[in-house]
Design an enzyme around this catalytic site. Structure first.
Site, mmCIF file in Angstrom:
data_model
loop_
_atom_site.group_PDB
_atom_site.id
_atom_site.type_symbol
_atom_site.label_atom_id
_atom_site.label_comp_id
_atom_site.label_asym_id
_atom_site.label_seq_id
_atom_site.Cartn_x
_atom_site.Cartn_y
_atom_site.Cartn_z
ATOM 1 C CB CYS A 132 -26.348 11.773 -8.375
ATOM 2 S SG CYS A 132 -26.343 10.048 -9.516
ATOM 3 C CB CYS A 133 -25.983 8.770 -4.865
ATOM 4 S SG CYS A 133 -25.614 8.297 -7.439
ATOM 5 C CB CYS A 143 -29.698 8.541 -6.389
ATOM 6 S SG CYS A 143 -28.757 9.811 -7.123
ATOM 7 N N GLY A 393 14.319 8.107 4.730
ATOM 8 C CA GLY A 393 13.468 9.344 5.800
ATOM 9 C C GLY A 393 12.113 8.154 7.082
ATOM 10 C CG PHE A 397 2.179 2.899 9.088
ATOM 11 C CD1 PHE A 397 1.477 2.564 9.757
ATOM 12 C CD2 PHE A 397 1.908 4.010 8.149
ATOM 13 C CE1 PHE A 397 -0.123 3.415 9.592
ATOM 14 C CE2 PHE A 397 0.510 3.878 7.764
ATOM 15 C CZ PHE A 397 -0.542 4.010 8.671
ATOM 16 N N GLY A 398 6.872 3.163 10.006
ATOM 17 C CA GLY A 398 8.077 2.959 10.295
ATOM 18 C C GLY A 398 9.138 3.331 9.502
ATOM 19 C CB VAL A 400 10.511 5.710 3.922
ATOM 20 C CG1 VAL A 400 10.575 5.638 2.724
ATOM 21 C CG2 VAL A 400 9.043 6.150 4.506
ATOM 22 C CG ASP A 505 -3.130 12.986 8.762
ATOM 23 O OD1 ASP A 505 -2.976 13.949 8.672
ATOM 24 O OD2 ASP A 505 -1.717 11.883 9.116
#
Length: 647
Positions: A132-133, A143, A393, A397-398, A400, A505
């Protein structure tokens, strides 16, 4: 002298111990209400197989549960809740009138209690959050205002004169909350506990730390503690104790199909057909979940389909009679008291099917699922235990790399480039992200945070990112395969949504594919830690405008509903086999187009019905976009058309 019985009826209760909910968590019990207790029995009350009880003086709230259109995986579809001490008991009645009678009767008996709640949660606590909340704390304040008089499914009754709680201070003090450790007592009352939970190992597991316990596939174990959703404390037949991954075991009980090799829980229609064609044996079969929760389908392969001249796969819905308890059948002349009995019969008799059920096909033998970390409560990984292999890859961030942990487990290792992220904030959040364990999420195993660069260690996905997978195989996908990809992603996002976690994202580039062609959502929540103005500012060149709804590119307001918009764009990417959304337009043009109501066109491979689902995701009003749970049902329905048994 026994107390007067006010109400007595067979109802269904949901287990309070189990952190995951499935049809096996729902047990039929005989409920008996007296002036002092609510008691439930297994079997007939006179046989005294009492499973639990609640003293009425401890009850803080009784109310219906607003299900919000969700699926209830048991035959009783009218839930109500009994809140007592620190627990909530969910009970399912067979009809509106039955539920109303129980709620009204209980409210009448507890109206003088001093522990009544001012507010309550009108929807279920499920998978780590109040539906619900969306509060993730089980003891979070309610709530919605609680009405002590009347059933909220009916028009509220006026307060009874003189019963307003003016004299609250004069009432008796609330009884103390149960002591730590009483979570194991499912009923929360008395000294009679639910029977001990015995599980069967679906996979073998080798303990990696002294506090773990190894599992042998097919072995039986007693569960001692389930307080961690991902790691249960268990005991083996030799009395040895330790932690085991919860997704490697299943409860041993007659109604639980997971213990059978022919049952495949996480397999949809399209994947069932792929597995059966690969097996290529007359009578190969799978039993799987149907699109309607709590029901099952038999998918059966035959090489000699009548009139078709080639191999075929038939899908038979397992039906239930209206009796209590229900009987199961594929052909009406042959009914059985359980699904295993039905399957066993059809192994020897076709009886209306295109073939006998000869060869069970299972995905369980392929590979064990990922665990939430390599061990219980282990999130910091020693970098000396990592072996670095080839580069696979590079990301936001850098670099892999493919690697191994302790020369055993294949992993992906992301080396975080200096200045690429808010490292301290991420390291703290990593502990939470590790607990998000689901078959359609790329598992975070841990981090190496005591040196620079820091490493993020995750599950390794052999076939790389979904975007490249789509582009490299363009022209080879069936509509069923594309829908199956969408369903995988949707199921992963449904789990994030249920846990109050926002991706921020979501796109095909941030989903990965393994060697079993399962698609999993990756990098969830990582966008919060990016240190790059070109990425984090909506005016920046790297900002994912083409995947973002107006409230994000205008006001940076992220929510599960903004993820739903992005998911619609991901569906478009899938059905266009990896094309760039709005490929002819610059970001600033897309902002103008979307704001003025323009939407992506229908891809050729998407039927009007599938395109309708995309368009639902792109409603400008957030409250008009469906939840991921609803999207999963829509896509499952598009995939699933069960065939009736042949005569």
């Amino acid at each position: 002298m026994s107390e007067e019985v006010l109400l007595e009826e067979r109802l269904i209760k949901r287990s309070q111990q189990k952190k995951r909910t499935s049809p096996q968590n729902y047990k039929e019990r005989l409920f008996v209400l007296t002036r002092s207790r609510l008691t439930y029995y297994d079997g007939k009350a006179e046989k005294k197989f009492r499973r639990g009880w609640i003293e009425l003086s401890r009850i803080r709230c009784v109310e219906i549960v607003k299900n919000g259109g969700g699926i209830i995986p048991c035959q009783n579809k009218y839930p109500f809740q009994v809140v007592y001490d620190a627990y909530t008991l969910y009970v399912f009645a067979p009809s509106h009138d039955s539920r109303s009678l129980w709620v009204q009767s209980l409210k009448e008996e507890i109206k003088d209690n001093s522990v009544i709640l001012a507010k309550f949660h009108p929807q279920f606590w499920q998978e780590g959050a109040w539906l619900c909340c969306r509060q993730a704390e089980k003891q979070a304040l309610g709530c919605e205002e609680y009405n002590l008089f009347g059933d909220i499914s009916r028009k509220p009754l006026p307060p009874i004169p003189g019963e307003e709680r003016k004299n609250e201070k004069q009432r008796r003090p609330a009884p103390p909350l149960p002591q730590a450790g009483t979570d194991d007592d499912e009923d929360g009352g008395g000294d009679e506990e639910e029977e001990e939970m015995v599980v069967v190992a679906l996979y073998s597991f080798t303990a990696t730390e002294p506090h773990d316990l190894s599992l042998v596939k097919g072995g039986e174990y007693v569960i001692l503690d389930q307080s961690d959703v991902n790691w249960f404390k268990a005991q083996n037949q030799y009395g040895e104790e330790g932690y085991i991954p919860s997704n490697y075991v299943t409860e041993k009980e007659s109604g639980n199909l997971e213990q059978f090799v022919w049952y495949n829980k996480q397999v949809n229609r399209n994947k069932a057909e792929e597995l059966l064609r690969k097996e290529d044996k007359e009578g190969a079969f799978i039993v799987r979940d149907s699109s309607a929760a709590g029901t099952y389908t038999v998918s059966l392969y035959t090489k000699c389909a009548a009139g078709e001249g080639h191999s075929a796969i038939k899908h038979y819905h397992i039906k239930e009679t209206q009796s209590s308890p229900p009987l199961f059948y594929l052909a009406e002349k042959h009914v059985f008291s359980s699904v295993p009995d039905l399957i066993d019969y059809h192994k020897h008799n076709a009886a209306g099917l295109v073939a006998r059920l000869r060869y069970p096909v299972s995905k369980q033998d392929k590979s064990a699922p990922s665990t939430a970390g390599f061990s219980y409560d282990k999130w910091e990984i020693n970098p000396t235990e990592l072996t670095f292999m080839k580069e696979v890859g590079s990301g936001q961030f850098g670099l892999v790399r493919l690697g191994k942990w302790r020369a055993q487990h294949k992993v992906a290792i992301k080396a975080i480039r200096e200045g690429a992220m808010y490292e301290e904030d991420f390291i703290e959040e990593a502990k939470v992200m590790m607990k998000l364990s689901h078959p359609k999420l790329v598992q975070l195993y841990g981090v190496c945070s005591h040196q620079r660069p820091i490493y993020i260690v995750t599950e390794f996905m052999e076939l790389g990112c979904l975007l490249n997978f789509l582009r490299q195989r363009r022209g080879s996908f069936s509509v069923g395969s594309l829908l199956s990809i969408c369903l995988d992603v949707c199921e992963g996002m449904e789990h994030l949504e249920a846990n109050g976690f926002i991706h921020r994202d979501l796109a095909a580039r941030n989903c990965l594919v393994n060697d079993s062609l399962v698609v999993k959502v990756s990098d969830f929540g990582m966008a919060r830690y990016v240190l790059d103005d070109q990425y984090t500012s909506s005016s920046g060149a790297k900002f994912p405008v083409k995947w973002s709804p107006p409230e994000v590119f205008n006001f940076c307001r992220y929510s599960s509903k903004s993820d739903v918009w992005s998911y619609g764009v991901l569906m478009w990417e899938v059905f266009s086999e990896g094309r760039m959304p709005f490929e002819q337009n610059m970001n600033h043009e897309v902002v103008t187009m979307v704001t003025s109501g323009h939407r992506l066109y229908r891809p050729k491979l998407a039927s009007p019905a599938i395109y309708d689902i995309m368009q639902l995701c792109w409603h400008e009003r957030q409250d008009e976009r469906p939840a991921f749970s609803q999207l999963c049902m829509m896509i499952s329905d598009s995939l699933e058309v069960d065939a009736p048994p042949s005569n």
